[in-house]
Design a protein around this motif. Sequence first.
Motif, PDB file in Angstrom:
ATOM      1  N   ILE A 231      -3.423  -4.880   1.246  1.00  0.00           N
ATOM      2  CA  ILE A 231      -2.426  -5.708   1.921  1.00  0.00           C
ATOM      3  C   ILE A 231      -1.297  -6.147   1.001  1.00  0.00           C
ATOM      4  CG2 ILE A 231      -3.983  -6.510   3.695  1.00  0.00           C
ATOM      5  CD1 ILE A 231      -4.337  -9.100   2.137  1.00  0.00           C
ATOM      6  N   ARG A 232      -1.364  -5.828  -0.266  1.00  0.00           N
ATOM      7  CA  ARG A 232      -0.282  -6.192  -1.192  1.00  0.00           C
ATOM      8  C   ARG A 232       0.896  -5.291  -1.044  1.00  0.00           C
ATOM      9  NH1 ARG A 232      -3.708  -7.387  -6.605  1.00  0.00           N
ATOM     10  NH2 ARG A 232      -5.141  -8.759  -5.573  1.00  0.00           N
TER      11      ARG A 232
ATOM     12  N   MET B 196       0.847  -1.165   0.000  1.00  0.00           N
ATOM     13  CA  MET B 196       0.000   0.000   0.000  1.00  0.00           C
ATOM     14  C   MET B 196       0.896   1.233   0.000  1.00  0.00           C
ATOM     15  SD  MET B 196      -2.920   0.875   2.732  1.00  0.00           S
ATOM     16  CE  MET B 196      -4.358   1.623   2.096  1.00  0.00           C
ATOM     17  N   SER B 197       0.665   2.097  -0.954  1.00  0.00           N
ATOM     18  CA  SER B 197       1.532   3.266  -1.081  1.00  0.00           C
ATOM     19  C   SER B 197       1.037   4.409  -0.202  1.00  0.00           C
ATOM     20  CB  SER B 197       1.569   3.717  -2.533  1.00  0.00           C
ATOM     21  OG  SER B 197       0.325   4.271  -2.907  1.00  0.00           O
ATOM     22  N   THR B 198       1.901   5.385  -0.062  1.00  0.00           N
ATOM     23  CA  THR B 198       1.565   6.563   0.723  1.00  0.00           C
ATOM     24  C   THR B 198       0.394   7.321   0.103  1.00  0.00           C
ATOM     25  OG1 THR B 198       3.902   6.740   1.310  1.00  0.00           O
ATOM     26  CG2 THR B 198       2.527   8.658   1.734  1.00  0.00           C
ATOM     27  N   GLY B 199       0.342   7.349  -1.217  1.00  0.00           N
ATOM     28  CA  GLY B 199      -0.751   8.036  -1.897  1.00  0.00           C
ATOM     29  C   GLY B 199      -2.103   7.415  -1.600  1.00  0.00           C
ATOM     30  N   GLU B 200      -2.153   6.087  -1.508  1.00  0.00           N
ATOM     31  CA  GLU B 200      -3.411   5.416  -1.175  1.00  0.00           C
ATOM     32  C   GLU B 200      -3.846   5.730   0.257  1.00  0.00           C
ATOM     33  OE1 GLU B 200      -2.147   1.464  -2.059  1.00  0.00           O
ATOM     34  OE2 GLU B 200      -3.207   1.451  -3.979  1.00  0.00           O
ATOM     35  N   VAL B 201      -2.889   5.758   1.175  1.00  0.00           N
ATOM     36  CA  VAL B 201      -3.199   6.087   2.570  1.00  0.00           C
ATOM     37  C   VAL B 201      -3.733   7.507   2.662  1.00  0.00           C
ATOM     38  CG1 VAL B 201      -2.226   6.414   4.872  1.00  0.00           C
ATOM     39  CG2 VAL B 201      -1.523   4.460   3.497  1.00  0.00           C
ATOM     40  N   VAL B 202      -3.087   8.424   1.973  1.00  0.00           N
ATOM     41  CA  VAL B 202      -3.541   9.822   1.977  1.00  0.00           C
ATOM     42  C   VAL B 202      -4.931   9.927   1.356  1.00  0.00           C
ATOM     43  CG1 VAL B 202      -3.084  12.116   1.042  1.00  0.00           C
ATOM     44  CG2 VAL B 202      -1.218  10.795   2.022  1.00  0.00           C
ATOM     45  N   SER B 203      -5.174   9.197   0.287  1.00  0.00           N
ATOM     46  CA  SER B 203      -6.483   9.217  -0.376  1.00  0.00           C
ATOM     47  C   SER B 203      -7.584   8.713   0.550  1.00  0.00           C
ATOM     48  CB  SER B 203      -6.426   8.368  -1.644  1.00  0.00           C
ATOM     49  OG  SER B 203      -7.687   8.271  -2.231  1.00  0.00           O
TER      50      SER B 203
ATOM     51  N   ARG C 251     -12.006  -3.177  -0.919  1.00  0.00           N
ATOM     52  CA  ARG C 251     -10.665  -2.976  -1.481  1.00  0.00           C
ATOM     53  C   ARG C 251      -9.568  -3.479  -0.559  1.00  0.00           C
ATOM     54  NH1 ARG C 251     -10.242   3.137  -2.871  1.00  0.00           N
ATOM     55  NH2 ARG C 251     -11.686   3.366  -1.137  1.00  0.00           N
ATOM     56  N   PHE C 252      -9.933  -4.266   0.453  1.00  0.00           N
ATOM     57  CA  PHE C 252      -8.956  -4.726   1.436  1.00  0.00           C
ATOM     58  C   PHE C 252      -7.845  -5.557   0.815  1.00  0.00           C
ATOM     59  CE2 PHE C 252      -7.509  -7.495   4.923  1.00  0.00           C
ATOM     60  CZ  PHE C 252      -7.099  -6.521   5.805  1.00  0.00           C
TER      61      PHE C 252
END
Length: 89
Positions: free
Chosen positions: A88-89, A1-8, A83-84
């Motif tokens: 986790i990938r 999971m990238s930082t961009g996804e966490v921020v989104s 989208r779980f």
Amino acid sequence: MSTGEVVSITVEAVWLIIKCSAPMLLTSLIIGLIVSIFQTVTSIQEQTLTFVPKLLSIFLVLIITGDWMMNNILNFIVDIYSRFGEYIR
């Protein structure tokens, strides 16, 4: 999971919180302003006079918009859980 996804996800969650709390906050603000103007005009400085109308109006707003708020929160949770596998990938 990238930082961009966490921020989104975080931005989406914050907007959901703002959207769901706005009806109660705006109602409380408007009722508080009306009661304050009434207190100023009549020179009544009773502290509980502001509390009871705000409480009743927030309960009324919760009754009216509770279903809408619950549907928004439920849709967000279902979207996150669906989208779980991607997270986790």
